[in-house]
Design an enzyme around this catalytic site. Structure first.
Site, PDB file in Angstrom:
ATOM      1  N   LYS A  97      31.456  37.765  36.736  1.00  0.00           N
ATOM      2  CA  LYS A  97      32.174  37.992  37.994  1.00  0.00           C
ATOM      3  C   LYS A  97      31.722  39.267  38.709  1.00  0.00           C
ATOM      4  CE  LYS A  97      36.653  40.124  36.874  1.00  0.00           C
ATOM      5  NZ  LYS A  97      38.043  40.156  37.308  1.00  0.00           N
ATOM      6  N   ASP A  98      31.002  40.128  38.002  1.00  0.00           N
ATOM      7  CA  ASP A  98      30.485  41.333  38.649  1.00  0.00           C
ATOM      8  C   ASP A  98      29.105  41.124  39.264  1.00  0.00           C
ATOM      9  OD1 ASP A  98      32.755  42.804  38.029  1.00  0.00           O
ATOM     10  OD2 ASP A  98      31.987  43.324  36.049  1.00  0.00           O
ATOM     11  N   ARG A 148      42.515  40.320  45.396  1.00  0.00           N
ATOM     12  CA  ARG A 148      42.855  38.938  45.040  1.00  0.00           C
ATOM     13  C   ARG A 148      44.174  38.878  44.254  1.00  0.00           C
ATOM     14  NH1 ARG A 148      42.321  36.616  40.252  1.00  0.00           N
ATOM     15  NH2 ARG A 148      41.232  38.448  39.456  1.00  0.00           N
ATOM     16  N   ARG A 149      44.303  39.728  43.245  1.00  0.00           N
ATOM     17  CA  ARG A 149      45.537  39.721  42.444  1.00  0.00           C
ATOM     18  C   ARG A 149      46.717  40.182  43.279  1.00  0.00           C
ATOM     19  NH1 ARG A 149      42.126  42.486  37.597  1.00  0.00           N
ATOM     20  NH2 ARG A 149      41.367  40.546  36.659  1.00  0.00           N
ATOM     21  N   ARG A 166      42.281  52.703  38.874  1.00  0.00           N
ATOM     22  CA  ARG A 166      40.841  52.627  38.607  1.00  0.00           C
ATOM     23  C   ARG A 166      40.545  53.053  37.188  1.00  0.00           C
ATOM     24  NH1 ARG A 166      36.208  52.910  41.215  1.00  0.00           N
ATOM     25  NH2 ARG A 166      35.669  52.341  39.104  1.00  0.00           N
ATOM     26  N   ARG A 172      42.713  52.671  31.923  1.00  0.00           N
ATOM     27  CA  ARG A 172      43.853  52.011  32.565  1.00  0.00           C
ATOM     28  C   ARG A 172      45.023  51.856  31.602  1.00  0.00           C
ATOM     29  NH1 ARG A 172      41.743  47.643  37.020  1.00  0.00           N
ATOM     30  NH2 ARG A 172      39.946  48.866  37.654  1.00  0.00           N
ATOM     31  N   CYS A 260      32.306  40.669  46.018  1.00  0.00           N
ATOM     32  CA  CYS A 260      33.108  40.637  44.800  1.00  0.00           C
ATOM     33  C   CYS A 260      34.478  41.255  45.034  1.00  0.00           C
ATOM     34  CB  CYS A 260      32.377  41.305  43.638  1.00  0.00           C
ATOM     35  SG  CYS A 260      32.112  43.060  43.886  1.00  0.00           S
TER      36      CYS A 260
HETATM   37  C1  DPM Z   1      35.766  42.191  39.963  1.00  0.00           C
HETATM   38  C2  DPM Z   1      37.125  42.405  40.140  1.00  0.00           C
HETATM   39  C3  DPM Z   1      37.568  43.212  39.083  1.00  0.00           C
HETATM   40  C4  DPM Z   1      36.429  43.470  38.252  1.00  0.00           C
HETATM   41  C5  DPM Z   1      37.939  41.881  41.325  1.00  0.00           C
HETATM   42  C6  DPM Z   1      38.896  40.746  40.939  1.00  0.00           C
HETATM   43  C7  DPM Z   1      38.942  43.737  38.874  1.00  0.00           C
HETATM   44  C8  DPM Z   1      39.142  45.042  39.618  1.00  0.00           C
HETATM   45  C9  DPM Z   1      40.462  45.691  39.316  1.00  0.00           C
HETATM   46  C10 DPM Z   1      34.844  41.416  40.800  1.00  0.00           C
HETATM   47  N1  DPM Z   1      35.352  42.860  38.835  1.00  0.00           N
HETATM   48  O1  DPM Z   1      38.998  40.286  39.803  1.00  0.00           O
HETATM   49  O2  DPM Z   1      39.635  40.289  41.854  1.00  0.00           O
HETATM   50  O3  DPM Z   1      41.267  45.189  38.506  1.00  0.00           O
HETATM   51  O4  DPM Z   1      40.673  46.761  39.865  1.00  0.00           O
HETATM   52  C11 DPM Z   1      36.016  43.415  35.737  1.00  0.00           C
HETATM   53  C12 DPM Z   1      36.808  43.145  34.581  1.00  0.00           C
HETATM   54  C13 DPM Z   1      36.053  42.263  33.778  1.00  0.00           C
HETATM   55  C14 DPM Z   1      34.846  42.055  34.424  1.00  0.00           C
HETATM   56  C15 DPM Z   1      38.150  43.693  34.290  1.00  0.00           C
HETATM   57  C16 DPM Z   1      39.303  42.885  34.841  1.00  0.00           C
HETATM   58  C17 DPM Z   1      36.400  41.679  32.417  1.00  0.00           C
HETATM   59  C18 DPM Z   1      36.691  40.198  32.469  1.00  0.00           C
HETATM   60  C19 DPM Z   1      35.471  39.307  32.649  1.00  0.00           C
HETATM   61  C20 DPM Z   1      36.339  44.275  36.960  1.00  0.00           C
HETATM   62  N2  DPM Z   1      34.836  42.795  35.586  1.00  0.00           N
HETATM   63  O5  DPM Z   1      39.153  42.036  35.726  1.00  0.00           O
HETATM   64  O6  DPM Z   1      40.444  43.117  34.347  1.00  0.00           O
HETATM   65  O7  DPM Z   1      34.464  39.468  31.937  1.00  0.00           O
HETATM   66  O8  DPM Z   1      35.546  38.414  33.507  1.00  0.00           O
END
Ligand code: DPM
Length: 360
Positions: A97-98, A148-149, A166, A172, A260
């Site tokens: 997702k990143d 999104r959340r 952050r 966190r 993203c």
């Molecule tokens: C992206 C988002 C977030 C990450 C945006 C979203 C969360 C940012 C936040 C694109 N990347 O989800 O709407 O919570 O401030 C990220 C996480 C993981 C990969 C952590 C998470 C782990 C889960 C995975 C950060 N990137 O989302 O809690 O491997 O999918």
């Protein structure tokens, strides 16, 4: 052979063997993810010489600004891609997702591994143990930097207040537990599980509450697109169902021209060779929502005509071992669903969301 760009070592018989170098961010989650991929490779290829190289990215250095406000697209990936480009590493493990839906030229995703639970999870402050979002007191503060959340949960739980948070997962959880700033935080269940913190998941959010991000829960292996040896080596890690779902999801996001950090969410499922996809876009407060569901067949149709020549990328993913026609239909599903939402005004919703977020 030893003079090429790659690193070699000598085996017991003095024969030169290539060392496969894996780049990773240094956060605990990134290291766990990279180690798990290295282990799988080692199981499949016991002879393999692996070396893991840790790096710090811009995203790790800027800790005080909400991700959605930094504007740099490849926040967590740029340094790692530079190292790939210079042959300092041969593969890089990311959370899918990143990774942007269009990778810089010369790179490709050579493997998408079996997806963990893609859902989002609620982690509560210890003093609220056993509660749910629904029964948290009026004006409780929920930590998330995900537009999104926040968009989805604001709409559904209007008694709650949403604030940015952050830092990596360790930071966190610490901010949650050791201060009184947040009643709960929202994180991906997959990340929590990989960290061994599954027991902190108080509530797993159902699609009615919060649909997940494109690619959430899946790990991706990024490689040089021209490095066919490495591409072939990692391709055995592909999980066909995850690949087809993620191609559809990424095509959806790409067609919406979303990055993203836009309030876009999805839900996909494969049942009886049908790929079902629900996609949605939200205004920042969730008051405007567009959501639709479409489906397509991903029957494992004959792939012979494409086999061997199918080095094309679909939304950045190269998957020679998976039915080409099925991949094409998955991609088309994402495009069609986005086109449908765009015809209903998705572009306007996303443009306003971006403007408001930039002005925050
Ligand atoms: C992206 C988002 C977030 C990450 C945006 C979203 C969360 C940012 C936040 C694109 N990347 O989800 O709407 O919570 O401030 C990220 C996480 C993981 C990969 C952590 C998470 C782990 C889960 C995975 C950060 N990137 O989302 O809690 O491997 O999918």
């Amino acid at each position: 052979m030893e003079n090429g760009p790659y690193k070699y070592t000598r085996d017991g018989n003095g024969k030169a063997v290539r060392v496969i170098r894996i780049g990773t961010r240094k956060s605990q989650l990134a290291c766990i993810q990279t180690d798990s991929v290295a282990e799988k490779l080692k199981e499949l290829y016991p002879e393999l010489q692996l070396e893991i190289i840790g790096m710090t990215t811009i995203g790790d250095r800027i800790l005080d600004t909400a991700l959605s406000k930094i504007g740099e697209k490849s926040l967590f990936t740029k340094e790692l891609e530079n190292a790939l480009e210079k042959n300092e590493v041969d593969l890089v493990v990311h959370s899918l997702k990143d990774l942007p839906t269009t990778l810089p030229p010369g790179f490709t995703i050579g493997a998408v591994l079996k997806r963990e639970s893609p859902s989002d999870a609620v982690v509560l402050h210890p003093k609220h143990a056993n509660k749910t979002l629904e029964i948290l007191p009026e004006n409780s503060v929920i930590g998330t930097s995900s537009l999104r959340r926040a968009a989805q949960l604001k709409r559904r739980y209007s008694h709650l207040v949403f604030k940015d948070i952050r830092g990596n997962l360790n930071t966190r959880l610490k901010k949650l537990d050791e201060k009184d700033d947040y009643a709960a935080i929202i994180l991906a269940a997959a990340g929590l599980k990989r960290m061994g913190w599954e027991h902190r998941i108080a509530q797993s959010l159902a699609p009615e509450d919060c649909m997940y991000a494109v690619g959430q829960g899946a790990l991706a292996v990024e490689v040089r697109a021209r490095d066919t040896d490495i591409l072939e080596m990692v391709s055995v890690l592909h999980d066909p169902e995850t690949v087809l779902r993620c191609i559809a999801e990424r095509a959806f996001l790409k067609q919406l021209e979303g990055g993203c950090s836009v309030p876009v969410a999805v839900h996909t499922e494969i049942r009886d060779s049908q790929l079902y996809m629900t996609g949605a876009v939200f205004s920042l407060d969730g008051s405007d929502t567009l959501r639709d569901t479409m489906q397509t067949s991903v029957q494992n149709s004959a792939q012979s005509q494409e086999q061997g020549v199918d080095l094309i990328q679909r939304v950045g993913i190269t998957a020679t071992s998976i039915s080409g026609p099925a991949q094409t239909r998955a991609e088309q599903l994402g495009v069609d669903l986005a086109t449908l939402l765009l015809s209903k005004g998705a572009k306007e919703i996303l443009t306003v969301a971006r403007q408001l977020n930039d002005a925050r």
